[in-house]
Design an enzyme around this catalytic site. Structure first.
Site, short mmCIF file in Angstrom:
data_model
loop_
_atom_site.label_atom_id
_atom_site.label_comp_id
_atom_site.label_asym_id
_atom_site.label_seq_id
_atom_site.Cartn_x
_atom_site.Cartn_y
_atom_site.Cartn_z
N SER A 141 2.47 -6.99 34.30
CA SER A 141 2.93 -8.63 33.82
C SER A 141 3.50 -9.14 34.95
CB SER A 141 4.00 -8.30 32.82
OG SER A 141 4.67 -9.31 32.66
N TYR A 154 11.43 -3.66 29.22
CA TYR A 154 9.84 -4.26 29.51
C TYR A 154 9.88 -4.35 30.87
CZ TYR A 154 5.59 -7.08 29.42
OH TYR A 154 4.35 -7.35 29.52
#
Length: 260
Positions: A141, A154
């Site tokens: 990401s 995350y």
């Protein structure tokens, strides 16, 4: 890379689905890893087979990393090997640092980092044994590279997978195996609440230089390129697909510096 067998995790929808189809278009037999969306996996398998290659849908659950790795091993055995492995499956989460719980923190790291580590290890060991090289792509990401509020677990999970990518690339290069990370920015997928019937161009995102989220197939196109012989000299890097989103942090820094 004369053999053409790929395995993609999290391939029942979104980026994983688009990647499975992109690889099928390039002549790869494709293993389609899924967790709960069996119908989605079945539909992806049908689309893969429409390109004249084999498809194998198989269930795997990254909350149990050892079992997930065993599922990858079984899929590779049934397909006859693995030449491209795409670590795409993962989950997102937002919780403030002060409120994040140990249980949720561990869950995110288990699914996004430990599970991909063990699955890639299984794939890499088989590639080494096959003796014909291979490709591993870890989907991370942009938050592997930049923080986001509420992203303690995350960001840590994707940052860990990003640095693991570099270690893997270093250690697996002597076997002819390249390892890279592809880091999407916001992408219009069902996981992000966007139905597949809606095109990303319909969604305005003024904070992104391109002005919209990405399409799953735009991320998949880069992953599929990394599977090709022409990408043999690319290893150990993170390649963002973000519409210029990361540029905004540079602009913000410049503006801040200009006020000092």
């Amino acid at each position: 890379m004369n053999e053409r067998i790929a395995i993609v995790t999290g391939a029942s929808s979104g980026i994983g689905k688009a990647t499975a189809i992109a690889l099928a278009q390039k002549g790869f037999d494709v293993g389609i890893g899924f967790n709960s969306n069996a119908e989605g996996a079945r539909q992806v398998a049908a689309e893969v087979e429409a390109h004249g290659v084999r498809a194998l849908a198989f269930r795997m659950d990254l909350t149990d990393p050892r079992a997930a790795a065993e599922a990858v091993e079984r899929a590779a055995s049934e397909l006859g090997g693995v030449d491209v492995f795409v670590n795409n499956a993962g989950v997102n989460r937002r919780a403030s640092f002060l409120e994040e719980t140990p249980e949720d923190w561990q869950r995110i790291l288990t699914i996004n980092t430990t599970g991909p580590f063990l699955c890639a290890q299984v794939a890499a060991r088989r590639m080494v044994a096959q003796g014909r090289g291979g490709r591993i792509v870890n989907v991370t990401s942009v938050h592997e590279l930049v923080p986001i509020r509420g992203g303690s677990s995350y960001c840590a999970s994707k940052g860990g997978l990003g640095l693991l990518t570099k270690v893997m690339a270093l250690e697996l290069a002597p076997y002819g195996i390249t390892v890279n990370a592809v880091s999407p920015g916001e992408t219009a997928t069902p996981m992000n609440g966007v139905p597949e019937s809606r095109d990303a161009a319909e969604l305005s995102r003024p904070a992104i230089p391109i002005g919209r989220p990405g399409r799953a197939r735009e991320v998949a196109a880069l992953i599929a390129h990394l599977a090709e012989p022409d990408a043999a000299y690319i290893t150990g890097v993170t390649l963002p697909v973000d519409g210029g989103l990361l540029l905004m942090s540079a602009i913000a820094n410049q503006e801040y510096a200009g006020r000092q």
